[in-house]
Design an enzyme around this catalytic site. Sequence first.
Site, short mmCIF file in Angstrom:
data_model
loop_
_atom_site.label_atom_id
_atom_site.label_comp_id
_atom_site.label_asym_id
_atom_site.label_seq_id
_atom_site.Cartn_x
_atom_site.Cartn_y
_atom_site.Cartn_z
N LYS A 41 22.66 27.11 -44.37
CA LYS A 41 23.67 28.51 -44.03
C LYS A 41 23.98 29.41 -45.34
O LYS A 41 23.87 29.00 -46.34
CB LYS A 41 24.97 27.48 -43.72
CG LYS A 41 24.89 26.96 -42.38
CD LYS A 41 26.64 26.52 -41.85
CE LYS A 41 26.56 25.82 -40.51
NZ LYS A 41 27.80 25.30 -40.45
N SER A 129 36.72 28.30 -38.65
CA SER A 129 36.39 29.18 -39.98
C SER A 129 35.79 30.22 -39.56
O SER A 129 35.92 31.43 -40.03
CB SER A 129 35.30 28.23 -40.55
OG SER A 129 35.99 27.18 -41.36
P1 ADP Z 1 31.14 21.50 -40.04
O1 ADP Z 1 30.53 22.97 -40.08
O2 ADP Z 1 30.68 20.14 -40.43
O3 ADP Z 1 31.41 21.43 -38.47
P2 ADP Z 1 33.83 22.64 -40.20
O4 ADP Z 1 34.29 22.92 -41.83
O5 ADP Z 1 33.71 23.65 -39.41
O6 ADP Z 1 32.59 21.84 -40.63
O7 ADP Z 1 34.66 21.53 -39.75
C1 ADP Z 1 35.03 20.22 -40.22
C2 ADP Z 1 35.61 19.43 -39.43
O8 ADP Z 1 37.12 19.86 -39.31
C3 ADP Z 1 34.88 19.31 -37.85
O9 ADP Z 1 35.13 18.01 -37.55
C4 ADP Z 1 35.94 20.14 -37.16
O10 ADP Z 1 35.79 19.66 -35.69
C5 ADP Z 1 37.18 19.83 -37.81
N1 ADP Z 1 38.12 21.00 -37.43
C6 ADP Z 1 37.72 22.44 -37.71
N2 ADP Z 1 38.82 23.15 -37.51
C7 ADP Z 1 39.78 22.34 -36.90
C8 ADP Z 1 41.17 22.61 -36.46
N3 ADP Z 1 41.51 23.82 -36.29
N4 ADP Z 1 41.94 21.39 -35.93
C9 ADP Z 1 41.14 20.27 -35.99
N5 ADP Z 1 40.05 20.02 -36.63
C10 ADP Z 1 39.36 21.13 -37.10
#
Ligand code: ADP
Length: 162
Positions: A41, A129
């Site tokens: 990424k 994100s």
């Molecule tokens: P990845 O690229 O490994 O999915 P992220 O940083 O997008 O990493 O997310 C990390 C974790 O946090 C994942 O399990 C995702 O589902 C969770 N997550 C992301 N946003 C939220 C949110 N708004 N509420 C709860 N969990 C979240």
Amino acid sequence: MKTAIYPGSFDPMTLGHLDVIERAASMFDTLTVSVLNNKAKSPLFSVEERVKILQEATGHLSNVHVDSFSGLLIDYCKEKDVHIVIRGLRAVTDFEYELQVAQTNRMLSHGDVDTLFLTTSLEYAYLSSSSVKEIAAFGGDIRQCVPEFMVQRVYDKFKRGE
Ligand code: ADP
């Protein structure tokens, strides 16, 4: 000692992530939040910047440590001698992918690494994100998505790219 690892891209960290961190930290003696260094990424924030942001955001939680890793999550768990992984679940759309990853990690680790899911708090169910990046790219208001100290840092990333 009950310990867990919360891995993720955190690019950038959101209030949804912070909510999961705070809740998981209250369940374990120590929690390591670890930024995945995913070479595939092209991130908005470098791994070092993401680690620093997470450290600032979790400064009030004495049992939370921030780290980064690359490679397989189960190898990292083994290295740290941790057997529980935390992941957040927002909606059914997360479920299929997360279930597959959790089962794969269990299989690869021969049952040594289990995944514990925390369901999102409703106020953060919509947060991701990628939506924060999209809103910020167009100058939208991200104050309800990330901690106050991060707001300008996110906008700055897009200014530099212009
Ligand atoms: P990845 O690229 O490994 O999915 P992220 O940083 O997008 O990493 O997310 C990390 C974790 O946090 C994942 O399990 C995702 O589902 C969770 N997550 C992301 N946003 C939220 C949110 N708004 N509420 C709860 N969990 C979240």
